[in-house]
Write an enzyme that holds these catalytic residues in place. Structure first.
Site, PDB file in Angstrom:
ATOM      1  N   ASP A  15       0.816  -1.219   0.000  1.00 17.29           N
ATOM      2  CA  ASP A  15       0.000   0.000   0.000  1.00 17.29           C
ATOM      3  C   ASP A  15       0.848   1.266   0.000  1.00 17.29           C
ATOM      4  O   ASP A  15       2.069   1.219   0.195  1.00 17.29           O
ATOM      5  CB  ASP A  15      -0.953  -0.012   1.209  1.00 17.29           C
ATOM      6  CG  ASP A  15      -0.281  -0.478   2.499  1.00 17.29           C
ATOM      7  OD1 ASP A  15       0.962  -0.464   2.552  1.00 17.29           O
ATOM      8  OD2 ASP A  15      -0.977  -0.850   3.445  1.00 17.29           O
ATOM      9  N   GLU A  36      -9.612  -1.623   5.427  1.00 14.67           N
ATOM     10  CA  GLU A  36     -10.213  -1.257   6.698  1.00 14.67           C
ATOM     11  C   GLU A  36     -11.495  -2.058   6.938  1.00 14.67           C
ATOM     12  O   GLU A  36     -12.116  -2.554   5.984  1.00 14.67           O
ATOM     13  CB  GLU A  36     -10.558   0.240   6.681  1.00 14.67           C
ATOM     14  CG  GLU A  36      -9.354   1.164   6.528  1.00 14.67           C
ATOM     15  CD  GLU A  36      -8.553   1.323   7.810  1.00 14.67           C
ATOM     16  OE1 GLU A  36      -8.326   0.333   8.530  1.00 14.67           O
ATOM     17  OE2 GLU A  36      -8.138   2.460   8.099  1.00 14.67           O
TER      18      GLU A  36
HETATM   19  C1  F6R Z   1       1.536  -1.268   6.129  1.00 15.25           C
HETATM   20  C2  F6R Z   1       0.295  -1.985   6.262  1.00 15.25           C
HETATM   21  C3  F6R Z   1      -0.513  -1.932   7.501  1.00 15.25           C
HETATM   22  C4  F6R Z   1       0.310  -2.174   8.763  1.00 15.25           C
HETATM   23  C5  F6R Z   1      -0.552  -2.052  10.009  1.00 15.25           C
HETATM   24  C6  F6R Z   1       0.250  -2.195  11.271  1.00 15.25           C
HETATM   25  O1  F6R Z   1       2.099  -1.473   4.842  1.00 15.25           O
HETATM   26  O2  F6R Z   1      -0.115  -2.589   5.332  1.00 15.25           O
HETATM   27  O3  F6R Z   1      -1.531  -2.894   7.425  1.00 15.25           O
HETATM   28  O4  F6R Z   1       0.892  -3.437   8.708  1.00 15.25           O
HETATM   29  O5  F6R Z   1      -1.194  -0.814  10.028  1.00 15.25           O
HETATM   30  O6  F6R Z   1       1.100  -1.098  11.390  1.00 15.25           O
HETATM   31  P1  F6R Z   1       2.296  -1.080  12.448  1.00 15.25           P
HETATM   32  O7  F6R Z   1       3.224  -2.164  12.019  1.00 15.25           O
HETATM   33  O8  F6R Z   1       2.914   0.276  12.326  1.00 15.25           O
HETATM   34  O9  F6R Z   1       1.687  -1.359  13.775  1.00 15.25           O
END
Ligand code: F6R
Length: 245
Positions: free
Chosen positions: A67, A143
């Site tokens: 993403d 989401e």
């Molecule tokens: C990022 C992504 C998101 C993150 C998720 C967790 O490329 O696809 O799904 O993996 O928001 O984010 P962190 O690792 O910062 O807790």
């Protein structure tokens, strides 16, 4: 689903890097699906370390990131483009034209998503997809919503995600409100999936994803239907599951 419980973030990162490294060694022309955020940073650090020791060669590897924020330039330190360069791409011998991230600078969301989906098809899909999990159960930027969105699409970020990601920005106002993401179908098309989770704030999402009903309200719950999923989670992220079992 195979679940590997580890002690902490460091052990999760090392084990995840080992899974990715094994793929790079055994299939040097494979397609890796990559994630950004706090979760995979440690794994990338280990990959860089092992590359510097001469143990890994990324020259034949292609990467497809999950993403990117919409309306953000590549030079912006908060872009996922910048993140990947900083943590991995500039530090290993991967070819720049073999690293793919949705174009956050392109306003035409339909175009970005159609072209990104075609790009993934053109390399015959992702062999090993790395995932983190959002506090609300999102994967990529899929989401919670009323349906599983199949293919790459433009998404409006939820308040929960904006709140979680504001730590990377100077203020909440600066967090982009939209993003381009692989769809659930795109993610599920990967041959193998490696999901990482660390920290207590991920415990409820992980519990719902693994033990709850399969529902678009918890996008990660779809992974229950994929037969090659490995989860590496630390004790804190597993706390809800251990408590329930
Ligand atoms: C990022 C992504 C998101 C993150 C998720 C967790 O490329 O696809 O799904 O993996 O928001 O984010 P962190 O690792 O910062 O807790």
């Amino acid at each position: 689903m195979k679940i590997i419980q580890v002690k902490d973030y460091e052990e999760m990162s090392k084990k995840a890097a080992a899974v990715l490294a094994a793929k790079v060694v055994s299939d040097p022309e494979c397609v890796l699906g990559l994630a950004t955020g706090s979760t995979p940073e440690g794994a990338y650090r280990f990959l860089v370390e092992w590359y510097e020791k001469g143990l890994l060669d990324f020259s034949g590897i292609t990467t497809m990131n999950l993403d990117e924020y919409k309306g953000i330039s590549k030079e912006n330190e908060q872009s996922y483009y910048y993140f990947m360069k900083k943590h991995l791409f500039s530090k290993v011998n991967i070819k720049e034209n073999q690293t793919c991230i949705p174009d956050g600078e392109e306003e035409d969301g339909e175009k970005v998503c159609r072209e990104y989906e075609e790009l993934i098809q053109s390399v015959h899909g992702v062999d090993l997809q790395l995932l983190g999990i959002g506090r609300n159960g999102h994967i990529g930027f899929n989401e919670p919503c009323g349906e599983f969105m199949k293919r790459c699409h433009c998404v409006t970020l939820t308040e929960s995600t904006i709140e979680a990601n504001k730590r990377f920005f100077e203020s909440e106002d600066q967090v982009p409100r939209q993003a381009y993401t692989m769809g659930i179908g795109t993610i599920m098309s990967a041959d193998r999936i490696l999901l990482l989770a660390s920290g207590e704030e991920k415990a409820e999402a992980l519990y719902q994803a693994v033990c709850g009903p399969i529902t678009p309200n918890v996008p990660a719950s779809i992974l229950q239907l994929h037969d090659q999923v490995t989860i590496i989670a630390d004790e804190a992220a597993m706390s809800k599951m251990n408590y329930q079992s």
